[in-house]
Scaffold this active site. Structure first.
Site, PDB file in Angstrom:
ATOM      1  N   ASP A  22       0.850  -1.194   0.000  1.00 36.42           N
ATOM      2  CA  ASP A  22       0.000   0.000   0.000  1.00 36.42           C
ATOM      3  C   ASP A  22       0.884   1.243   0.000  1.00 36.42           C
ATOM      4  OD1 ASP A  22      -1.937   1.909   0.356  1.00 36.42           O
ATOM      5  OD2 ASP A  22      -2.221   1.459   2.498  1.00 36.42           O
ATOM      6  N   ASN A  24      -0.114   4.582  -0.773  1.00 40.62           N
ATOM      7  CA  ASN A  24      -0.679   5.841  -0.264  1.00 40.62           C
ATOM      8  C   ASN A  24      -1.318   5.677   1.114  1.00 40.62           C
ATOM      9  OD1 ASN A  24      -2.927   4.413  -0.869  1.00 40.62           O
ATOM     10  ND2 ASN A  24      -3.895   5.983  -2.144  1.00 40.62           N
ATOM     11  N   ASP A  26      -3.805   4.005   2.433  1.00 44.00           N
ATOM     12  CA  ASP A  26      -5.249   3.969   2.718  1.00 44.00           C
ATOM     13  C   ASP A  26      -5.687   2.555   3.139  1.00 44.00           C
ATOM     14  OD1 ASP A  26      -5.052   2.607   0.356  1.00 44.00           O
ATOM     15  OD2 ASP A  26      -6.614   3.720  -0.699  1.00 44.00           O
ATOM     16  N   ASP A  30      -1.761  -1.161  -3.837  1.00 43.32           N
ATOM     17  CA  ASP A  30      -1.984  -0.392  -5.064  1.00 43.32           C
ATOM     18  C   ASP A  30      -0.824  -0.545  -6.041  1.00 43.32           C
ATOM     19  OD1 ASP A  30      -0.025   1.318  -3.868  1.00 43.32           O
ATOM     20  OD2 ASP A  30      -1.642   2.254  -2.706  1.00 43.32           O
ATOM     21  N   ASP A  99      -5.060 -10.677 -15.517  1.00 39.63           N
ATOM     22  CA  ASP A  99      -6.183 -11.586 -15.343  1.00 39.63           C
ATOM     23  C   ASP A  99      -7.260 -11.164 -16.332  1.00 39.63           C
ATOM     24  OD1 ASP A  99      -7.775 -13.560 -13.802  1.00 39.63           O
ATOM     25  OD2 ASP A  99      -6.344 -13.059 -12.208  1.00 39.63           O
ATOM     26  N   ASP A 315      -6.983 -18.192  -4.013  1.00 34.67           N
ATOM     27  CA  ASP A 315      -8.221 -18.920  -3.702  1.00 34.67           C
ATOM     28  C   ASP A 315      -7.987 -20.095  -2.760  1.00 34.67           C
ATOM     29  OD1 ASP A 315      -9.736 -17.351  -5.454  1.00 34.67           O
ATOM     30  OD2 ASP A 315      -9.401 -18.714  -7.149  1.00 34.67           O
TER      31      ASP A 315
HETATM   32  O1  TEU Z   1     -11.868 -18.974  -9.295  1.00 34.19           O
HETATM   33  C1  TEU Z   1     -12.677 -20.009  -9.743  1.00 34.19           C
HETATM   34  C2  TEU Z   1     -12.923 -21.191  -8.884  1.00 34.19           C
HETATM   35  O2  TEU Z   1     -13.637 -22.049  -9.317  1.00 34.19           O
HETATM   36  C3  TEU Z   1     -12.418 -21.416  -7.531  1.00 34.19           C
HETATM   37  O3  TEU Z   1     -11.089 -21.690  -7.467  1.00 34.19           O
HETATM   38  C4  TEU Z   1     -12.923 -20.319  -6.674  1.00 34.19           C
HETATM   39  O4  TEU Z   1     -11.961 -20.042  -5.731  1.00 34.19           O
HETATM   40  C5  TEU Z   1     -14.155 -20.626  -5.906  1.00 34.19           C
HETATM   41  O5  TEU Z   1     -13.754 -20.798  -4.616  1.00 34.19           O
HETATM   42  C6  TEU Z   1     -14.920 -21.836  -6.253  1.00 34.19           C
HETATM   43  O6  TEU Z   1     -15.170 -22.591  -5.138  1.00 34.19           O
HETATM   44  C7  TEU Z   1     -11.747 -17.813 -10.057  1.00 34.19           C
HETATM   45  C8  TEU Z   1     -10.965 -16.766  -9.298  1.00 34.19           C
HETATM   46  O7  TEU Z   1      -9.662 -17.225  -9.095  1.00 34.19           O
HETATM   47  C9  TEU Z   1     -11.691 -16.457  -8.022  1.00 34.19           C
HETATM   48  O8  TEU Z   1     -10.975 -15.598  -7.191  1.00 34.19           O
HETATM   49  C10 TEU Z   1     -13.032 -15.857  -8.394  1.00 34.19           C
HETATM   50  O9  TEU Z   1     -13.816 -15.677  -7.252  1.00 34.19           O
HETATM   51  C11 TEU Z   1     -13.794 -16.737  -9.373  1.00 34.19           C
HETATM   52  O10 TEU Z   1     -12.987 -17.254 -10.423  1.00 34.19           O
HETATM   53  C12 TEU Z   1     -14.893 -15.935 -10.036  1.00 34.19           C
HETATM   54  O11 TEU Z   1     -14.339 -15.015 -10.917  1.00 34.19           O
HETATM   55 CA    CA Z   2      -3.454   2.228  -1.298  1.00 34.78          CA
END
Ligand code: TEU
Ligand code: CA
Length: 536
Positions: A22, A24, A26, A30, A99, A315
């Site tokens: 981060d 700035n 907040d 970023d 992404d 995730d």
């Molecule tokens: O994740 C898709 C996905 O199927 C999983 O890994 C997800 O973490 C979810 O928990 C299903 O149980 C991708 C992205 O990496 C995730 O961060 C997004 O939330 C998702 O797509 C939707 O765009």
């Molecule tokens: Ca920031």
């Protein structure tokens, strides 16, 4: 070797922008924060930075709900900052992977707001029906919500409506978005949930505990056609690559996406190894069984044309907490996992913080969590009458927020001088970048050394993979290229075990600073990379 592309020989470092740095103050990471840490990333020895989404977004799902694909989330900075990041990274020999989320947009995207009017030209950008079907979504519950007198489809949260890929306008829009970014000099895209974007039919699905209806949209021919078009119309005009995030794929389905003659994607993230510590779905965890895990990894190594290797991302829970031991053998097991990820065949992906051994978050109650998925699942478990302690325990183990806690730069945290959007783990006192840089024996310095070895080795980049032993939590495999070879020996448990095979050759790196191979007894989580002598 000369023909090996950067995306094959390079190493990718994943940044979760909200949690990296981060600038700035907040409380939210970023772009200027990332720019300020480019030297740190470069020093690690990686080549490519994958940025989780930085587009304009209301942040229902932290940027995976995009409201403008051609603009930057103001919390992260401006387009000028983004241009600066791409440029400064390039000067240091680092390329940016963005992404690309094209299964759905945010419900605040102007396409969707206009689409709510049945007469709008945007109506068919999304999937509207008079009645819902029985599908259930990734975050649990129905995939349909009502606006006016119609229902729209959303496989994820209701603020993430699915795009209608049967509409040729979507293809046109997405191509424009891709050109826009590729022209800025980015090195390609990580394509979010790419194997579910095409909905062949909206019939009811076969009833299932999770994802009822997926047979109508998973790995469909329509999806292959879309990817072929995006490849020939867009990607082929640039020196760039794609990695698809592909949920629930088999090696056969993966190869159908990545074999060169298919002309679709370059590699995919598979999930099978991530599923080896769960029963039925990711929220019901069982004890981690290394034998099962290494067999799945080995199968993918042998069967998939090319692998995108990873042990964690934004995730998943933290790899050291999940597959290693984040207490007694923190250092050893984090290094062991690094050795696995960086000596397999394929492109290694390192998730921010894994290079210093960051662990799962130390959340104290549901109030500490921020992830929409965690709340959805918590509520579902409540409906299923799980007692509070069990609900909380499962969330603690599986929440995506485990991986999203701010990067631990210093003893005090160092991520922000403000109030961080997600709690910084108290173990930043000991697990932090500063400590790692200072200590020659640190996880960071082990990564750095291992990355150097990998980058200088034809064998580790291009060599074949052969499993030699996969029992008793011991994983031994050989990589061979021309007449050279390496053997990786991993003890994936806390028990001392005798290595079943004779270890011969020169030690390239080991996490116990071994000087010879005479002692065949492997220490807890011991990892040894051995360069074999002579022809094989
Ligand atoms: O994740 C898709 C996905 O199927 C999983 O890994 C997800 O973490 C979810 O928990 C299903 O149980 C991708 C992205 O990496 C995730 O961060 C997004 O939330 C998702 O797509 C939707 O765009
Ligand atoms: Ca920031």
């Amino acid at each position: 070797m000369e023909n090996t592309k950067l995306w094959q020989k390079g190493i990718v470092y994943q940044i979760y922008p909200r949690s990296f740095m981060d600038y700035n103050n907040d409380g939210i990471g970023d772009l200027q924060g990332i720019i300020s840490k480019l030297d740190y990333i470069k020093d690690l020895g990686v080549d490519i930075i994958w940025l989780s989404p930085v587009y304009k977004s209301p942040n229902d799902d932290n940027g995976y709900d995009i409201s403008d694909y051609l603009d930057i989330n103001p919390e992260y900075g401006t387009m000028k900052d983004m241009d600066e990041l791409i440029e400064k990274a390039k000067q240091k020999g680092l390329r940016i992977l963005m992404d690309l989320v094209i299964n759905h947009t945010s419900d605040e995207h102007p396409w969707f707001t206009q689409s709510q009017d049945p007469k709008s030209e945007y109506r068919d950008y999304y999937i509207w029906r008079k009645e819902p079907n029985n599908w259930t979504g990734f975050f649990s519950g129905s995939t349909w919500d009502k606006i006016g007198d119609s229902y729209y489809l959303h496989l994820f949260s209701k603020k993430q409506p699915d795009l209608n890929w049967k509409n040729p306008k979507i293809m046109e829009e997405v191509q424009n978005i891709m050109h826009f970014w590729l022209k800025k000099g980015i090195y390609g895209f990580r394509c979010d949930v790419i194997n579910i974007i095409y909905k062949t039919s909206l019939e009811n699905g076969k009833k299932s505990l999770v994802l009822t209806g997926s047979e109508h949209y998973h790995s469909q021919e329509g999806c292959h056609q879309i990817l072929k078009t995006l490849r020939s119309e867009v990607m082929d005009q640039y020196d760039a690559f794609t990695v698809g995030e592909t949920v629930l794929v088999t090696t056969k389905q993966a190869n159908d996406l990545i074999l060169p003659e298919r002309k679709e994607l370059n590699m995919v993230f598979a999930f099978e190894h991530m599923e080896t510590d769960q029963i039925n779905n990711k929220w019901f965890k069982t004890r981690f069984k290394p034998n099962k895990f290494m067999k799945v990894i080995s199968k993918w190594q042998e069967e998939a044309y090319w692998n995108a290797n990873y042990l964690g991302n934004h995730d998943q829970p933290r790899s050291v907490s999940r597959f290693g031991d984040d207490k007694k053998y923190h250092l050893e097991s984090a290094k062991m996992l690094a050795t696995l990820n960086l000596t397999l065949k394929g492109t290694p992906y390192i998730f921010e913080g894994d290079e210093i051994g960051m662990t799962n978050g130390d959340f104290k109650s549901m109030d500490d969590y921020k992830d929409i998925e965690s709340f959805r699942i918590y509520t579902l478990m409540k409906k299923m009458l799980f007692p509070h302690w069990l609900r909380y325990k499962l969330i603690q183990k599986t929440s995506r927020d485990n991986a999203r806690t701010p990067m631990q730069w210093t003893k005090q945290g160092g991520f922000t001088k403000g109030n961080p959007w997600l709690k910084v783990n108290a173990n930043t006192k000991t697990i932090n970048v500063d400590n790692n840089l200072d200590d020659p024996n640190s996880i960071y310095n082990y990564y750095k050394h291992l990355i150097k070895i990998r980058k200088e080795s034809d064998v580790l980049i291009n060599g074949s993979f052969k499993p030699l032993y996969m029992k008793r939590n011991i994983f031994v495999f050989r990589r061979t290229y021309q007449n050279q070879s390496f053997i990786t020996v991993l003890n994936m448990s806390k028990n001392k075990r005798k290595c079943p095979l004779d270890m011969k050759g020169n030690i390239s790196i080991s996490n116990y600073n071994r000087t010879d191979l005479n002692d065949q007894l492997l220490q807890p989580y011991e990892a040894i990379l051995i360069k074999e002598e002579g022809a094989k």
